[in-house]
Design a protein around this motif. Sequence first.
Motif, PDB file in Angstrom:
ATOM      1  N   TYR A  53      30.086 -23.067  39.956  1.00  0.00           N
ATOM      2  CA  TYR A  53      29.186 -22.490  39.664  1.00  0.00           C
ATOM      3  C   TYR A  53      27.491 -22.090  39.407  1.00  0.00           C
ATOM      4  O   TYR A  53      27.693 -21.013  38.930  1.00  0.00           O
ATOM      5  CB  TYR A  53      30.331 -21.162  39.824  1.00  0.00           C
ATOM      6  CG  TYR A  53      30.623 -21.366  37.901  1.00  0.00           C
ATOM      7  CD1 TYR A  53      30.456 -20.391  37.714  1.00  0.00           C
ATOM      8  CD2 TYR A  53      31.533 -22.194  38.184  1.00  0.00           C
ATOM      9  CE1 TYR A  53      30.982 -20.484  36.047  1.00  0.00           C
ATOM     10  CE2 TYR A  53      32.633 -22.226  36.774  1.00  0.00           C
ATOM     11  CZ  TYR A  53      31.470 -21.170  35.994  1.00  0.00           C
ATOM     12  OH  TYR A  53      32.162 -21.337  34.860  1.00  0.00           O
TER      13      TYR A  53
ATOM     14  N   GLN B 162      29.898 -26.295  26.970  1.00  0.00           N
ATOM     15  CA  GLN B 162      31.179 -25.232  27.719  1.00  0.00           C
ATOM     16  C   GLN B 162      31.934 -24.455  26.660  1.00  0.00           C
ATOM     17  O   GLN B 162      31.631 -24.098  25.424  1.00  0.00           O
ATOM     18  CB  GLN B 162      30.999 -26.015  29.337  1.00  0.00           C
ATOM     19  CG  GLN B 162      29.781 -26.053  30.180  1.00  0.00           C
ATOM     20  CD  GLN B 162      28.376 -25.245  29.981  1.00  0.00           C
ATOM     21  OE1 GLN B 162      29.674 -23.719  30.407  1.00  0.00           O
ATOM     22  NE2 GLN B 162      27.737 -25.027  30.233  1.00  0.00           N
ATOM     23  N   SER B 163      33.379 -24.280  27.316  1.00  0.00           N
ATOM     24  CA  SER B 163      34.077 -23.564  27.013  1.00  0.00           C
ATOM     25  C   SER B 163      34.294 -24.717  25.585  1.00  0.00           C
ATOM     26  O   SER B 163      35.456 -23.750  25.165  1.00  0.00           O
ATOM     27  CB  SER B 163      35.188 -23.388  27.496  1.00  0.00           C
ATOM     28  OG  SER B 163      34.240 -22.035  29.316  1.00  0.00           O
TER      29      SER B 163
ATOM     30  N   ASN C 126      37.032 -16.192  29.821  1.00  0.00           N
ATOM     31  CA  ASN C 126      35.886 -16.490  28.927  1.00  0.00           C
ATOM     32  C   ASN C 126      35.312 -14.817  28.538  1.00  0.00           C
ATOM     33  O   ASN C 126      35.202 -13.967  27.407  1.00  0.00           O
ATOM     34  CB  ASN C 126      34.807 -15.607  30.538  1.00  0.00           C
ATOM     35  CG  ASN C 126      34.960 -16.936  30.661  1.00  0.00           C
ATOM     36  OD1 ASN C 126      34.907 -18.367  30.655  1.00  0.00           O
ATOM     37  ND2 ASN C 126      33.667 -17.119  32.087  1.00  0.00           N
TER      38      ASN C 126
ATOM     39  N   GLU D  20      23.273 -20.815  33.975  1.00  0.00           N
ATOM     40  CA  GLU D  20      24.226 -19.709  33.676  1.00  0.00           C
ATOM     41  C   GLU D  20      24.141 -18.355  33.355  1.00  0.00           C
ATOM     42  O   GLU D  20      24.479 -17.439  34.089  1.00  0.00           O
ATOM     43  CB  GLU D  20      24.198 -19.849  32.382  1.00  0.00           C
ATOM     44  CG  GLU D  20      25.653 -21.289  32.212  1.00  0.00           C
ATOM     45  CD  GLU D  20      27.133 -21.212  30.786  1.00  0.00           C
ATOM     46  OE1 GLU D  20      27.955 -20.310  31.581  1.00  0.00           O
ATOM     47  OE2 GLU D  20      26.699 -22.271  30.375  1.00  0.00           O
TER      48      GLU D  20
ATOM     49  N   ASN E 287      30.504 -13.310  34.118  1.00  0.00           N
ATOM     50  CA  ASN E 287      29.992 -12.600  32.449  1.00  0.00           C
ATOM     51  C   ASN E 287      29.774 -11.116  32.814  1.00  0.00           C
ATOM     52  O   ASN E 287      30.064 -10.279  31.097  1.00  0.00           O
ATOM     53  CB  ASN E 287      29.585 -13.928  31.957  1.00  0.00           C
ATOM     54  CG  ASN E 287      30.522 -15.469  32.029  1.00  0.00           C
ATOM     55  OD1 ASN E 287      31.479 -15.197  31.580  1.00  0.00           O
ATOM     56  ND2 ASN E 287      29.816 -16.322  31.870  1.00  0.00           N
TER      57      ASN E 287
ATOM     58  N   TYR F  53      25.908 -16.067  24.340  1.00  0.00           N
ATOM     59  CA  TYR F  53      27.449 -16.584  24.915  1.00  0.00           C
ATOM     60  C   TYR F  53      27.113 -17.527  25.474  1.00  0.00           C
ATOM     61  O   TYR F  53      27.170 -19.107  25.492  1.00  0.00           O
ATOM     62  CB  TYR F  53      28.319 -15.708  25.292  1.00  0.00           C
ATOM     63  CG  TYR F  53      29.217 -16.660  26.742  1.00  0.00           C
ATOM     64  CD1 TYR F  53      30.712 -17.156  25.555  1.00  0.00           C
ATOM     65  CD2 TYR F  53      28.521 -16.534  27.656  1.00  0.00           C
ATOM     66  CE1 TYR F  53      31.588 -17.400  26.615  1.00  0.00           C
ATOM     67  CE2 TYR F  53      30.902 -16.789  29.017  1.00  0.00           C
ATOM     68  CZ  TYR F  53      30.832 -17.584  28.083  1.00  0.00           C
ATOM     69  OH  TYR F  53      32.006 -17.879  29.066  1.00  0.00           O
TER      70      TYR F  53
ATOM     71  N   CYS G 189      27.269 -22.164  25.220  1.00  0.00           N
ATOM     72  CA  CYS G 189      28.122 -22.683  26.229  1.00  0.00           C
ATOM     73  C   CYS G 189      27.137 -23.927  26.478  1.00  0.00           C
ATOM     74  O   CYS G 189      27.774 -24.604  26.952  1.00  0.00           O
ATOM     75  CB  CYS G 189      28.642 -22.098  27.159  1.00  0.00           C
ATOM     76  SG  CYS G 189      29.445 -20.698  26.350  1.00  0.00           S
TER      77      CYS G 189
ATOM     78  N   TYR H 279      43.599 -22.544  30.064  1.00  0.00           N
ATOM     79  CA  TYR H 279      43.806 -21.926  31.384  1.00  0.00           C
ATOM     80  C   TYR H 279      44.800 -21.966  31.841  1.00  0.00           C
ATOM     81  O   TYR H 279      46.052 -21.194  31.565  1.00  0.00           O
ATOM     82  CB  TYR H 279      42.872 -21.212  32.063  1.00  0.00           C
ATOM     83  CG  TYR H 279      41.197 -21.985  31.337  1.00  0.00           C
ATOM     84  CD1 TYR H 279      40.937 -20.743  30.379  1.00  0.00           C
ATOM     85  CD2 TYR H 279      40.803 -22.861  31.621  1.00  0.00           C
ATOM     86  CE1 TYR H 279      39.455 -21.571  29.827  1.00  0.00           C
ATOM     87  CE2 TYR H 279      39.628 -23.178  30.787  1.00  0.00           C
ATOM     88  CZ  TYR H 279      39.376 -22.246  29.938  1.00  0.00           C
ATOM     89  OH  TYR H 279      37.541 -22.625  29.500  1.00  0.00           O
TER      90      TYR H 279
ATOM     91  N   VAL I 166      34.321 -26.740  31.811  1.00  0.00           N
ATOM     92  CA  VAL I 166      33.344 -26.874  33.419  1.00  0.00           C
ATOM     93  C   VAL I 166      32.610 -28.215  33.164  1.00  0.00           C
ATOM     94  O   VAL I 166      31.966 -28.575  34.242  1.00  0.00           O
ATOM     95  CB  VAL I 166      33.315 -25.761  33.692  1.00  0.00           C
ATOM     96  CG1 VAL I 166      34.274 -24.523  34.212  1.00  0.00           C
ATOM     97  CG2 VAL I 166      32.501 -25.167  33.329  1.00  0.00           C
TER      98      VAL I 166
ATOM     99  N   GLY J  59      39.669 -26.169  37.088  1.00  0.00           N
ATOM    100  CA  GLY J  59      37.944 -26.170  35.910  1.00  0.00           C
ATOM    101  C   GLY J  59      38.838 -27.089  34.973  1.00  0.00           C
ATOM    102  O   GLY J  59      38.127 -27.836  33.973  1.00  0.00           O
TER     103      GLY J  59
END
Length: 305
Positions: free
Chosen positions: A28, A64-65, A115, A159, A166, A190, A194, A241, A259, A284
């Motif tokens: 994605y 990323q996260s 997120n 992104e 988001n 953000y 990331c 998650y 991710v 993920g």
Amino acid sequence: MEPNYPAVLKQIASEIAPLVGAGAPAAYIPALASVDPAQFGMALADVDGGLYGVGDWRTPFSAQSITKVFALALALAEGGGSLWERVGREPSGNPFNSLVQLEYENGIPRNPFINAGALVVTDRLQTLTGDASSEVLEFLRQESQNPDLRFDADVAASEHEHGDRNAAVAHFMAAYGNIDNPVPSLLEHYFWQCSIETSCADLALAARLLARHGLRADGSRLLSRSEAKQINAVMLTCGTYDAAGEFAYRVGLPGKSGVGGGIVAVVPGRCALAVWSPGLDARGNSVAGVAALDRFTTLTGLSVF
Ligand code: DON
């Protein structure tokens, strides 16, 4: 007695080799989808200054996260616990980009690692510092002693281009009064945050903050012992998650995934680990990464349980 970390890492790399390439890179965010999935690296930074690694542990990838952990640490350090009035500390049991709970729960995200919660944390950091994404980048540079760490403009742009979810989450929370800054600039911070490129070595060194109960690489204190414990606890319950229960069951450590295929994990008082392999499972999380951490705690007995 300290385990023989180089030998343990080598054994893990050879045992999980058949899993490297399993799963699929995140699709994605198109800029992430083109990463070669046949890569694996793992690094360990111990509290005494040792740094060990195996495989592609010096190769940069999209954090990323995982950056959500460091943004949270900075927001708590700079602004204190009032942040918890705007974001919860409960597992969501839903995908990281889900919207469903937000309406029932009046725009207060379940936790700082989905997120929605990370957007609130970045919003807070933006208010506190005026430049949230640069604050996170600078922190990572200092902890990893790697001044070359940088944002990846292609990933950030990708992104942005595919950022409808988001944007929806951020606008929805703004409608509840839970976002202070203009949503477009919050989203940019953000996305840039990331997009930071780090290696396993960089991330293990940065996550050592949480293994050292809040002490930075230079010995100064960023977080109180209690705040470091709290972040580790939220990582354990929410860091992966809707797979956090399974991760705790298999690995038994506080952990945070991204991710880009990276995962950091913390053995409080002992060491921090970072593992990377781009193939993700349906939730993920890196397939080979989770397996490698599972093997680490099984081989060494180093878990919080
Ligand atoms: O906002 C996003 O969807 C991504 N920049 C970060 C998501 C992520 O890394 C979730 N982790 N497993």
